[in-house]
Design a protein around this motif. Structure first.
Motif, mmCIF file in Angstrom:
data_model
loop_
_atom_site.group_PDB
_atom_site.id
_atom_site.type_symbol
_atom_site.label_atom_id
_atom_site.label_comp_id
_atom_site.label_asym_id
_atom_site.label_seq_id
_atom_site.Cartn_x
_atom_site.Cartn_y
_atom_site.Cartn_z
ATOM 1 N N LEU A 200 51.677 -11.750 -3.475
ATOM 2 C CA LEU A 200 52.969 -12.351 -4.032
ATOM 3 C C LEU A 200 52.869 -12.454 -5.618
ATOM 4 O O LEU A 200 53.714 -12.399 -6.092
ATOM 5 C CB LEU A 200 53.176 -13.703 -3.267
ATOM 6 N N SER A 201 51.748 -13.032 -6.016
ATOM 7 C CA SER A 201 51.642 -13.095 -7.232
ATOM 8 C C SER A 201 51.816 -11.807 -8.334
ATOM 9 O O SER A 201 52.446 -11.728 -9.181
ATOM 10 C CB SER A 201 50.466 -13.942 -7.715
ATOM 11 N N ALA A 202 51.092 -10.841 -7.711
ATOM 12 C CA ALA A 202 51.254 -9.787 -8.307
ATOM 13 C C ALA A 202 52.707 -8.837 -8.335
ATOM 14 O O ALA A 202 53.060 -8.358 -9.162
ATOM 15 C CB ALA A 202 50.267 -8.570 -7.883
ATOM 16 N N ILE A 203 53.282 -8.955 -7.132
ATOM 17 C CA ILE A 203 54.780 -8.310 -6.900
ATOM 18 C C ILE A 203 55.490 -9.279 -7.668
ATOM 19 O O ILE A 203 56.504 -8.591 -8.363
ATOM 20 C CB ILE A 203 55.115 -8.437 -5.342
ATOM 21 N N LEU A 204 55.477 -10.378 -7.573
ATOM 22 C CA LEU A 204 56.531 -11.277 -8.267
ATOM 23 C C LEU A 204 56.390 -11.685 -9.601
ATOM 24 O O LEU A 204 57.342 -12.234 -10.218
ATOM 25 C CB LEU A 204 56.979 -12.642 -7.313
ATOM 26 N N GLU A 205 55.050 -11.288 -10.102
ATOM 27 C CA GLU A 205 54.716 -11.688 -11.508
ATOM 28 C C GLU A 205 55.064 -13.299 -11.721
ATOM 29 O O GLU A 205 55.511 -13.728 -12.639
ATOM 30 C CB GLU A 205 55.330 -10.800 -12.584
ATOM 31 N N ALA A 206 54.395 -14.043 -10.845
ATOM 32 C CA ALA A 206 54.428 -15.271 -10.780
ATOM 33 C C ALA A 206 53.305 -16.178 -10.797
ATOM 34 O O ALA A 206 52.085 -15.314 -10.389
ATOM 35 C CB ALA A 206 55.259 -15.773 -9.641
ATOM 36 N N THR A 207 53.216 -17.316 -11.351
ATOM 37 C CA THR A 207 52.015 -18.223 -11.252
ATOM 38 C C THR A 207 51.613 -19.054 -9.756
ATOM 39 O O THR A 207 52.680 -19.031 -9.080
ATOM 40 C CB THR A 207 51.921 -19.360 -12.362
ATOM 41 N N CYS A 208 50.750 -19.259 -9.674
ATOM 42 C CA CYS A 208 50.523 -20.147 -8.275
ATOM 43 C C CYS A 208 51.309 -21.362 -8.106
ATOM 44 O O CYS A 208 51.892 -21.427 -7.086
ATOM 45 C CB CYS A 208 48.957 -20.729 -8.325
ATOM 46 N N GLY A 209 51.704 -22.033 -9.257
ATOM 47 C CA GLY A 209 52.578 -23.049 -9.065
ATOM 48 C C GLY A 209 53.841 -22.687 -8.957
ATOM 49 O O GLY A 209 54.616 -23.322 -7.790
ATOM 50 N N GLN A 210 54.447 -21.509 -9.107
ATOM 51 C CA GLN A 210 55.702 -21.220 -9.047
ATOM 52 C C GLN A 210 55.940 -20.657 -7.716
ATOM 53 O O GLN A 210 56.865 -20.881 -6.996
ATOM 54 C CB GLN A 210 56.057 -19.775 -9.876
ATOM 55 N N LEU A 211 55.065 -20.008 -7.212
ATOM 56 C CA LEU A 211 54.976 -19.668 -5.477
ATOM 57 C C LEU A 211 55.055 -20.890 -4.842
ATOM 58 O O LEU A 211 55.765 -20.879 -3.885
ATOM 59 C CB LEU A 211 53.817 -18.769 -5.312
ATOM 60 N N SER A 212 53.923 -21.639 -4.986
ATOM 61 C CA SER A 212 53.877 -23.089 -4.323
ATOM 62 C C SER A 212 55.344 -23.822 -3.929
ATOM 63 O O SER A 212 55.596 -24.441 -3.198
ATOM 64 C CB SER A 212 52.681 -23.897 -4.680
ATOM 65 N N ARG A 213 55.861 -24.005 -5.392
ATOM 66 C CA ARG A 213 57.130 -24.779 -5.215
ATOM 67 C C ARG A 213 58.230 -24.232 -4.680
ATOM 68 O O ARG A 213 59.403 -24.912 -4.358
ATOM 69 C CB ARG A 213 57.500 -25.001 -6.772
ATOM 70 N N ASP A 214 58.292 -23.002 -4.460
ATOM 71 C CA ASP A 214 59.489 -22.283 -3.716
ATOM 72 C C ASP A 214 59.722 -22.254 -2.381
ATOM 73 O O ASP A 214 58.748 -21.782 -1.701
ATOM 74 C CB ASP A 214 59.561 -20.834 -4.562
ATOM 75 N N SER A 215 60.607 -23.029 -1.800
ATOM 76 C CA SER A 215 60.551 -23.106 -0.273
ATOM 77 C C SER A 215 60.598 -21.623 0.355
ATOM 78 O O SER A 215 59.861 -21.641 1.497
ATOM 79 C CB SER A 215 61.773 -24.001 0.032
ATOM 80 N N SER A 216 61.350 -20.956 -0.011
ATOM 81 C CA SER A 216 61.370 -19.490 0.687
ATOM 82 C C SER A 216 60.235 -18.751 0.643
ATOM 83 O O SER A 216 59.772 -18.005 1.585
ATOM 84 C CB SER A 216 62.515 -18.722 0.354
ATOM 85 N N ILE A 217 59.410 -18.777 -0.526
ATOM 86 C CA ILE A 217 58.088 -18.085 -0.694
ATOM 87 C C ILE A 217 56.951 -19.068 0.224
ATOM 88 O O ILE A 217 56.228 -18.136 0.794
ATOM 89 C CB ILE A 217 57.834 -18.032 -2.154
ATOM 90 N N ARG A 218 57.147 -20.125 0.330
ATOM 91 C CA ARG A 218 56.125 -20.978 1.288
ATOM 92 C C ARG A 218 56.227 -20.229 2.745
ATOM 93 O O ARG A 218 55.431 -20.297 3.289
ATOM 94 C CB ARG A 218 56.358 -22.455 1.084
ATOM 95 N N ARG A 219 57.674 -20.256 3.209
ATOM 96 C CA ARG A 219 57.754 -19.770 4.498
ATOM 97 C C ARG A 219 56.924 -18.336 4.718
ATOM 98 O O ARG A 219 56.495 -17.973 5.566
ATOM 99 C CB ARG A 219 59.394 -19.736 4.935
ATOM 100 N N LEU A 220 57.119 -17.403 3.672
ATOM 101 C CA LEU A 220 56.764 -16.082 3.729
ATOM 102 C C LEU A 220 54.933 -16.067 3.802
ATOM 103 O O LEU A 220 54.579 -15.587 4.312
ATOM 104 C CB LEU A 220 57.184 -15.348 2.381
ATOM 105 N N MET A 221 54.604 -17.082 2.735
ATOM 106 C CA MET A 221 53.085 -17.556 3.046
ATOM 107 C C MET A 221 52.444 -17.819 4.084
ATOM 108 O O MET A 221 51.508 -17.100 4.631
ATOM 109 C CB MET A 221 52.877 -18.484 1.976
ATOM 110 N N GLU A 222 53.260 -18.536 4.910
ATOM 111 C CA GLU A 222 52.754 -19.241 6.318
ATOM 112 C C GLU A 222 52.639 -18.018 7.207
ATOM 113 O O GLU A 222 51.828 -17.829 8.094
ATOM 114 C CB GLU A 222 53.993 -20.113 6.754
ATOM 115 N N ASN A 223 53.779 -17.022 7.000
ATOM 116 C CA ASN A 223 53.617 -15.795 7.905
ATOM 117 C C ASN A 223 52.391 -14.781 7.709
ATOM 118 O O ASN A 223 51.861 -14.451 8.550
ATOM 119 C CB ASN A 223 54.901 -15.038 7.907
ATOM 120 N N ILE A 224 52.187 -14.671 6.210
ATOM 121 C CA ILE A 224 50.994 -13.974 5.897
ATOM 122 C C ILE A 224 49.718 -14.564 6.310
ATOM 123 O O ILE A 224 48.636 -14.054 6.921
ATOM 124 C CB ILE A 224 51.041 -13.909 4.471
ATOM 125 N N ILE A 225 49.713 -15.776 6.118
ATOM 126 C CA ILE A 225 48.288 -16.640 6.689
ATOM 127 C C ILE A 225 48.140 -16.698 7.985
ATOM 128 O O ILE A 225 47.071 -16.549 8.489
ATOM 129 C CB ILE A 225 48.573 -18.145 6.074
#
Length: 436
Positions: A200-225
């Motif tokens: 997700l960091s690679a595709i969205l060109e985002a830092t770890c903190g930016q990904l972690s703080r976004d609620s919609s991305i967190r839901r996506l992370m949960e499915n990947i995990i």
């Protein structure tokens, strides 16, 4: 007669960020270390040595021995290559191990040991997992910004004498480590973090903190995990529930960190896609989230691709009192700056300069009123990433009003500019004032 610890010869096979950092610490501690590198990294090592900038060990320059391939006999070979390069790197590794030597894998993923054992007796292999924030700043220079714990442990077949010897080496180098007898669980836990953040960091060109703080991305992370957890169970590895739920928040000291995939992409290198996503896809009949990420990344970055700096504009505005206009930024990096911003796709740069000035200060000028000062392209000019700015200057007596990214606006006397000016805007202003 057994060698003294200090006489042990160590090779770092794959001297990128991780290999260079740990190899540098080992060399600084007195070990005979050879760095196996390539390209500009190898050239820099040979010309100026290795520079390490570490929040823990300080900044130091180390004269090192560097080569393009293994060319001696070593007591320890640390493999720090990308997963996809493992087989090629190891093709003759057994010819370069001493009689009592062993191999340590410092790699992402969970399948590297199966590749390494094709070339080295499994008894002589130690898997390791590393949590660290480290990056190559420029060829020959690595920056250690966070963490650094090495976790390693034996496989069922591993010779325990090698485990004890590695402990002694790390003790002498004052490296943080722990030994875990369930190293496969440790590696799967690390892979789950990488699954959540790296693609997700690679595709969205985002830092770890930016990904972690976004609620919609967190839901996506949960499915990947969740797909990663299912894949781990195929290897008989059960991941604790409290660890699974903690992964999206595991960014302490890594809020502004760019993952290894994103670092590679920004350097024009193919990211480590297979080593992180394929273990899940290979173990499950259906892994739609991981497979989608895999196909996107392979299409965009799996072959030859172009990645360029972001294009920005900045505007120096001087009023009738010969004062300079600055804005106080709402967003990081905080401080005073020239009005400016990113050029939109399909937009002329001079139009972008006039637009950004108006959006941030409510000062309206025409493109004909803009004069070119110069182009500023230092890769370190913007802490958020490599930007190239085209800088203009203009005259205006209109009163500014803060808007958009500007929290405040103010005109300053040229000899009373604020001290906290961000980016390279102090240098730009200095160039402008000398030009005047």
């Amino acid at each position: 007669m057994a060698k003294l610890l200090s006489d042990k010869k160590i090779a770092i096979l794959g001297a990128g960020a991780v290999g260079s950092f740990y190899g540098g610490i080992l060399a600084k501690s007195g070990f005979d270390v050879t760095f196996i590198a390539r390209g500009r990294q190898l050239e820099a090592f040979k010309q100026t040595g290795l520079t390490v900038k570490s929040y823990k060990f300080g900044t130091f320059n180390q004269n090192i021995r560097a080569a393009a391939q293994l060319d001696g006999i070593y007591d320890v070979i640390v493999i720090a290559t990308k997963s996809g390069d493992t087989a090629k790197a190891c093709h003759n590794i057994n010819d370069h191990l001493s009689e009592s030597g062993f191999v340590v894998s410092f790699q992402n993923g969970v399948d590297n040991i199966q590749t390494i054992r094709k070339f080295v007796d499994i008894k002589r292999i130690i898997p390791a997992s590393i949590y660290i924030g480290v990056s190559v700043e420029t060829p020959g220079t690595v920056v250690h910004s966070a963490e650094g714990l090495i976790t390693f442990g034996p496989l069922a077949e591993t010779d325990l004498d090698h485990i004890n010897e590695l402990k002694e080496i790390f003790d002498k180098a004052n490296l943080d480590y722990r030994v875990d007898n369930n190293i496969l669980l440790v590696q799967w836990k690390k892979l789950l973090w990488n699954l959540a953040f790296n693609p997700l960091s690679a595709i969205l060109e985002a830092t770890c903190g930016q990904l972690s703080r976004d609620s919609s991305i967190r839901r996506l992370m949960e499915n990947i995990i969740n797909e990663g957890v299912q894949a781990a169970s195929k290897d008989g590895i059960e991941i604790p529930h409290d660890y699974i739920s903690s992964i999206p928040d595991a960014v302490v000291n890594l809020e502004n960190f760019k993952t290894s995939m994103l670092q590679d992409i920004q350097k024009g290198k193919n990211p480590e896609i297979d080593g992180i996503l394929k273990p899940v896809m290979d173990r499950l009949e259906s892994a739609p989230y991981c497979e989608t990420l895999y196909r996107i990344l392979h299409f965009k970055y799996g072959k030859k691709f172009i990645y360029t700096p972001k294009l920005t504009v900045d505007v120096i505005v001087e009023n009738e009192k010969s004062e300079i206009l600055l804005i106080k930024r709402k967003n990081p990096p905080h401080g005073w700056a020239l009005p400016g911003g990113f050029v939109d796709y399909g937009e002329k740069v001079e139009s972008a300069a006039a637009r950004e000035l108006f959006e941030e200060t409510n000062i309206k000028i025409t493109t004909e009123e803009l004069h070119l000062l110069g182009v500023y392209s230092d890769p370190a000019r913007d802490p958020r990433g490599h930007t190239v700015s085209i800088v203009y200057y203009a005259k205006s007596s209109h009163n500014p009003t803060a808007a958009d990214d500007a929290a405040e606006t103010a005109f300053f006397e040229k000899n009373k500019l604020p001290s906290e000016i961000v980016f390279d805007h102090k240098q730009i202003l200095s160039d402008y004032l000398h030009k005047k």
